[in-house]
Structures are given as structure tokens and as C-alpha cells.
Design a protein around this motif. Structure first.
Motif, PDB file in Angstrom:
ATOM      1  N   ARG A 288       0.842  -1.212   0.000  1.00 35.67           N
ATOM      2  CA  ARG A 288       0.000   0.000   0.000  1.00 35.67           C
ATOM      3  C   ARG A 288       0.869   1.251   0.000  1.00 35.67           C
ATOM      4  NH1 ARG A 288      -1.644   3.122   4.648  1.00 35.67           N
ATOM      5  NH2 ARG A 288      -3.329   4.540   4.067  1.00 35.67           N
ATOM      6  N   GLU A 289       1.899   1.257   0.850  1.00 36.33           N
ATOM      7  CA  GLU A 289       2.775   2.427   0.912  1.00 36.33           C
ATOM      8  C   GLU A 289       3.576   2.593  -0.370  1.00 36.33           C
ATOM      9  OE1 GLU A 289       2.449   4.527   3.185  1.00 36.33           O
ATOM     10  OE2 GLU A 289       1.202   3.307   4.530  1.00 36.33           O
TER      11      GLU A 289
ATOM     12  N   ALA B 252       2.603   1.777  -3.314  1.00 32.50           N
ATOM     13  CA  ALA B 252       1.674   2.301  -4.324  1.00 32.50           C
ATOM     14  C   ALA B 252       1.571   3.819  -4.215  1.00 32.50           C
ATOM     15  CB  ALA B 252       0.299   1.656  -4.162  1.00 32.50           C
ATOM     16  N   HIS B 253       1.708   4.347  -2.989  1.00 36.77           N
ATOM     17  CA  HIS B 253       1.676   5.794  -2.797  1.00 36.77           C
ATOM     18  C   HIS B 253       2.869   6.461  -3.479  1.00 36.77           C
ATOM     19  CE1 HIS B 253      -0.991   5.515   1.074  1.00 36.77           C
ATOM     20  NE2 HIS B 253      -1.644   5.239  -0.034  1.00 36.77           N
ATOM     21  N   TRP B 254       3.995   5.744  -3.558  1.00 32.36           N
ATOM     22  CA  TRP B 254       5.171   6.309  -4.239  1.00 32.36           C
ATOM     23  C   TRP B 254       4.845   6.652  -5.692  1.00 32.36           C
ATOM     24  CZ3 TRP B 254      10.349   3.356  -2.974  1.00 32.36           C
ATOM     25  CH2 TRP B 254      10.560   3.389  -1.581  1.00 32.36           C
ATOM     26  N   ALA B 255       4.145   5.747  -6.368  1.00 33.51           N
ATOM     27  CA  ALA B 255       3.823   5.960  -7.779  1.00 33.51           C
ATOM     28  C   ALA B 255       2.911   7.169  -7.961  1.00 33.51           C
ATOM     29  CB  ALA B 255       3.161   4.709  -8.357  1.00 33.51           C
ATOM     30  N   ARG B 256       2.056   7.430  -6.967  1.00 33.71           N
ATOM     31  CA  ARG B 256       1.137   8.563  -7.061  1.00 33.71           C
ATOM     32  C   ARG B 256       1.764   9.861  -6.554  1.00 33.71           C
ATOM     33  NH1 ARG B 256      -2.495   4.456  -5.258  1.00 33.71           N
ATOM     34  NH2 ARG B 256      -2.396   5.220  -3.113  1.00 33.71           N
ATOM     35  N   GLN B 257       2.863   9.760  -5.792  1.00 31.02           N
ATOM     36  CA  GLN B 257       3.503  10.956  -5.251  1.00 31.02           C
ATOM     37  C   GLN B 257       5.013  10.903  -5.510  1.00 31.02           C
ATOM     38  OE1 GLN B 257       2.305  10.599  -1.141  1.00 31.02           O
ATOM     39  NE2 GLN B 257       0.388  11.688  -1.487  1.00 31.02           N
ATOM     40  N   PRO B 258       5.422  10.851  -6.779  1.00 31.75           N
ATOM     41  CA  PRO B 258       6.856  10.722  -7.081  1.00 31.75           C
ATOM     42  C   PRO B 258       7.674  11.932  -6.664  1.00 31.75           C
ATOM     43  CG  PRO B 258       5.605  11.170  -9.085  1.00 31.75           C
ATOM     44  CD  PRO B 258       4.602  10.924  -8.002  1.00 31.75           C
TER      45      PRO B 258
END
Length: 253
Positions: A15-16, A18-24
Motif C-alpha cells: 500500500r505504501e 503504491a503511494h510512491w507511484a502517485r507521489q513521485p
């Protein structure tokens, strides 16, 4: 830890990630900031009081340790935002191992920390720094750095749950700066006033930096600090990991 708990923790880690991809942008900023510090101290400040030998060889291990101490605001903000948006409550209502959310958060941050070390090492090599301790010394040094980071993460996670709100994170994050700059990252304790040098020598980050310098064969390294560099983080994790998990389990009761 049971297989059930490991599975839940890995789910939260994904989950965390996946956040990387949305907040590069946030990931890039976390990687660039320590590089800017390294370049600033290597080229603009430079010199290093009390340092014998090449200052870059002294600076780089200290900057690697400093990188492991800094950057906790992302972890703390993520935890407090989940708390305030009710995400944590939803996870706690599911059949999930207690603390898996926190373990997943720390695992993702450890991956980013390993990436930060790789980037910093590449930049340091471009500046002319070289490790002189062999492969075993190199791996041991990076193991100590990641162990120190792991301890700092659990301190940050616990403090984030104590703070409770994202707007309080900045105030808590200020506590990290004395740990970073009251250390031997940039200058030797011997070049400082007696009382300040004593404080700096007892700083857990200084212990890690000194041990890393020794393992990498750089100036300022002292044999015997490896045990202290292991004992400090292990002791901190032993205190703050159960505190964080206990506080997480007590939420909304």
C-alpha cells in the motif's frame, strides 16, 4: 512474528509503495535533500575542523548517517494523516494483526532509505570518495546505517501517534535537528569545547558515523564503536517499537 502477521505487514508495505507511484515528487525531494547537503558541505563549507586527511573521506560517512536521521517527516505525516482520515480505524476493524500497518509503513520507508544510501554513495563516488575497508567493511557499514534508520523510524512513528495531527509534525520534527547537527558528521568532537564534545560523542548518530568511518577505512574511525553503533539502535527499537504498537492498539478504545 507469525505468517499471518507477516502477510498483513507485506500488504501494508505494498500500500505504501503504491503511494510512491502517485507521489513521485515527494520521493525525489527526499532523495535530493541529503545530496544537496553533501554538496554544500563538501564544496561550500569544506575543510572540516580537526579532520586529518581528505575531508571528503571524513564527511561522506557522516552524511550517510545524517541521511538516516533526517527525512522522518514523510513517515510522520503519513501516520498522522491516516489517523485523522479514519484510515487507521478502518484497518483496525479488519481481521488484521495488531501493528501490521505500522510495520508496513516502516518496511516501505526502509526501502526508500536503502535507495537514498545508493544515491548518496553514487554522488560521493563522483566527488572522489572511495571506500577503503573492502566488501565486508562496506556491507557492515551499510548494515549499521540501516539499523540506525530503523530505530529512527520507530521513534518517528511513535511520536507521530503522540502528536496525533499533521500540523504538529513540524514541531516534533524539530527534535531531529539537534540529533543531526550535535554530532560528528561535519567536525571532530576534539575540535569542540569540552562539554559540547562530550555531548557529541554520546550522540547515537555519532557512534554510527564513527563506526562507519572505521569500517570504510576513513579518517575519524575508531575501532570498538561498532558495538555501540549496534547497541544504541537496538535499545531504541526495544523501547519505541512496543510503545508504538501499544499506542496503536489502544486507539479508539
Amino acid at each position: 512474528m507469525s505468517t499471518y502477521a507477516l502477510t498483513d505487514s507485506w500488504t501494508m508495505t505494498r500500500r505504501e509503495l503504491a503511494h510512491w507511484a502517485r507521489q513521485p515528487v515527494q520521493v525525489v525531494v527526499n532523495l535530493v535533500f541529503p545530496v544537496m547537503l553533501l554538496l554544500m558541505f563538501a564544496y561550500l563549507v569544506g575543510g572540516g575542523r580537526g579532520v586529518s586527511g581528505d575531508y571528503v573521506d571524513y564527511l561522506v560517512p557522516g552524511m550517510l548517517a545524517l541521511t538516516m536521521a533526517f527525512g522522518l517527516e514523510g513517515t510522520m505525516l503519513a501516520v498522522t494523516q491516516d489517523l485523522n482520515k479514519g484510515v487507521i480505524d478502518r484497518f483496525r476493524s479488519m481481521p488484521m494483526a495488531n501493528g501490521a500497518v505500522l510495520v508496513g509503513r516502516s518496511a516501505a520507508d526502509m526501502l526508500q532509505s536503502a535507495l537514498a544510501l545508493a544515491v548518496m554513495t553514487g554522488v560521493a563516488c563522483a566527488l572522489g570518495w572511495r571506500a577503503h575497508g573492502g566488501a565486508s567493511g562496506f556491507l557492515g557499514a551499510f548494515g549499521l546505517l540501516l539499523l540506525f534508520r530503523f530505530a529512527m523510524l520507530w521513534i518517528g512513528i511513535h511520536l507521530a501517534m503522540v502528536a496525533g495531527k499533521p500540523e504538529m509534525v513540524q514541531a516534533v520534527q524539530i527534535l531531529v535537528w539537534p540529533v543531526g547537527f550535535l554530532s560528528n558528521a561535519f567536525a571532530t568532537p576534539q575540535s569542540m569545547p569540552g562539554w559540547l564534545g562530550t555531548v557529541v560523542e554520546w550522540n547515537p548518530m555519532s557512534q554510527t558515523a564513527t563506526a562507519v568511518r572505521d569500517l570504510l577505512g576513513g579518517p575519524g574511525g575508531e575501532a570498538g564503536h561498532v558495538w555501540a553503533a549496534v547497541a544504541w539502535p537496538v535499545g531504541l527499537v526495544a523501547v519505541f517499537f512496543p510503545l508504538a504498537v501499544r499506542r496503536f492498539g489502544a486507539l479508539s478504545k
